[in-house]
Motif scaffolding. Structure first.
Motif, PDB file in Angstrom:
ATOM      1  N   TRP A  21       0.820  -1.218   0.000  1.00 26.97           N
ATOM      2  CA  TRP A  21       0.000   0.000   0.000  1.00 26.97           C
ATOM      3  C   TRP A  21       0.856   1.273   0.000  1.00 26.97           C
ATOM      4  N   PRO A  22       1.792   1.441   0.919  1.00 28.82           N
ATOM      5  CA  PRO A  22       2.624   2.654   0.902  1.00 28.82           C
ATOM      6  C   PRO A  22       3.566   2.725  -0.306  1.00 28.82           C
ATOM      7  N   LEU A  23       4.056   1.569  -0.747  1.00 32.53           N
ATOM      8  CA  LEU A  23       4.946   1.587  -1.907  1.00 32.53           C
ATOM      9  C   LEU A  23       4.231   2.046  -3.168  1.00 32.53           C
ATOM     10  N   LEU A  24       2.999   1.600  -3.353  1.00 28.69           N
ATOM     11  CA  LEU A  24       2.227   2.051  -4.508  1.00 28.69           C
ATOM     12  C   LEU A  24       1.918   3.543  -4.416  1.00 28.69           C
ATOM     13  N   CYS A  52       2.931   9.125  -6.069  1.00 33.46           N
ATOM     14  CA  CYS A  52       3.378  10.478  -5.720  1.00 33.46           C
ATOM     15  C   CYS A  52       4.627  10.889  -6.496  1.00 33.46           C
ATOM     16  N   ALA A  53       5.540   9.961  -6.675  1.00 35.96           N
ATOM     17  CA  ALA A  53       6.811  10.282  -7.330  1.00 35.96           C
ATOM     18  C   ALA A  53       6.685  10.386  -8.844  1.00 35.96           C
ATOM     19  N   VAL A  54       5.890   9.517  -9.453  1.00 38.47           N
ATOM     20  CA  VAL A  54       5.866   9.434 -10.912  1.00 38.47           C
ATOM     21  C   VAL A  54       4.690  10.183 -11.531  1.00 38.47           C
ATOM     22  N   ILE A  55       3.524  10.042 -10.976  1.00 40.30           N
ATOM     23  CA  ILE A  55       2.326  10.562 -11.632  1.00 40.30           C
ATOM     24  C   ILE A  55       1.968  11.971 -11.156  1.00 40.30           C
ATOM     25  N   THR A  56       1.815  12.153  -9.840  1.00 47.09           N
ATOM     26  CA  THR A  56       1.333  13.442  -9.344  1.00 47.09           C
ATOM     27  C   THR A  56       2.449  14.417  -8.974  1.00 47.09           C
ATOM     28  N   HIS A  57       3.651  13.941  -8.784  1.00 43.14           N
ATOM     29  CA  HIS A  57       4.803  14.759  -8.382  1.00 43.14           C
ATOM     30  C   HIS A  57       4.524  15.549  -7.105  1.00 43.14           C
TER      31      HIS A  57
END
Length: 78
Positions: free
Chosen positions: A27-30, A35-40
């Motif tokens: 859950w946190p990894l996804l 957060c890192a790739v899609i929403t920044h």
């Protein structure tokens, strides 16, 4: 050589623990990936989001998959 577990209640408990452990890790990894790739956006680890939600998720999936077998086994014993 593995033994087959006959008790649906014990199977449900093992399933619950396995799903809980997996969801506490995945859950946190996804969310971190999103957060890192899609929403920044910045990643914030909160107790409610990453402990309570996977716990609820595990309870719901265990109930969905193991209530019918538990009820069925209790009817056979009567």
């Amino acid at each position: 050589m593995s033994k087959k577990i006959e008790s649906p209640a014990l199977q449900a408990l093992i399933y619950f623990v396995a799903i809980l452990v997996a969801s506490l890790i995945i859950w946190p990894l996804l969310d971190l990936l999103i957060c890192a790739v899609i929403t920044h956006s910045e990643f914030h680890y909160t107790f409610n989001d990453y402990i309570i939600e996977p716990l609820i998720f595990s309870v719901i999936f265990t109930l969905i998959f193991y209530i019918p077998p538990i009820i069925k086994s209790r009817k056979k014993k009567k």
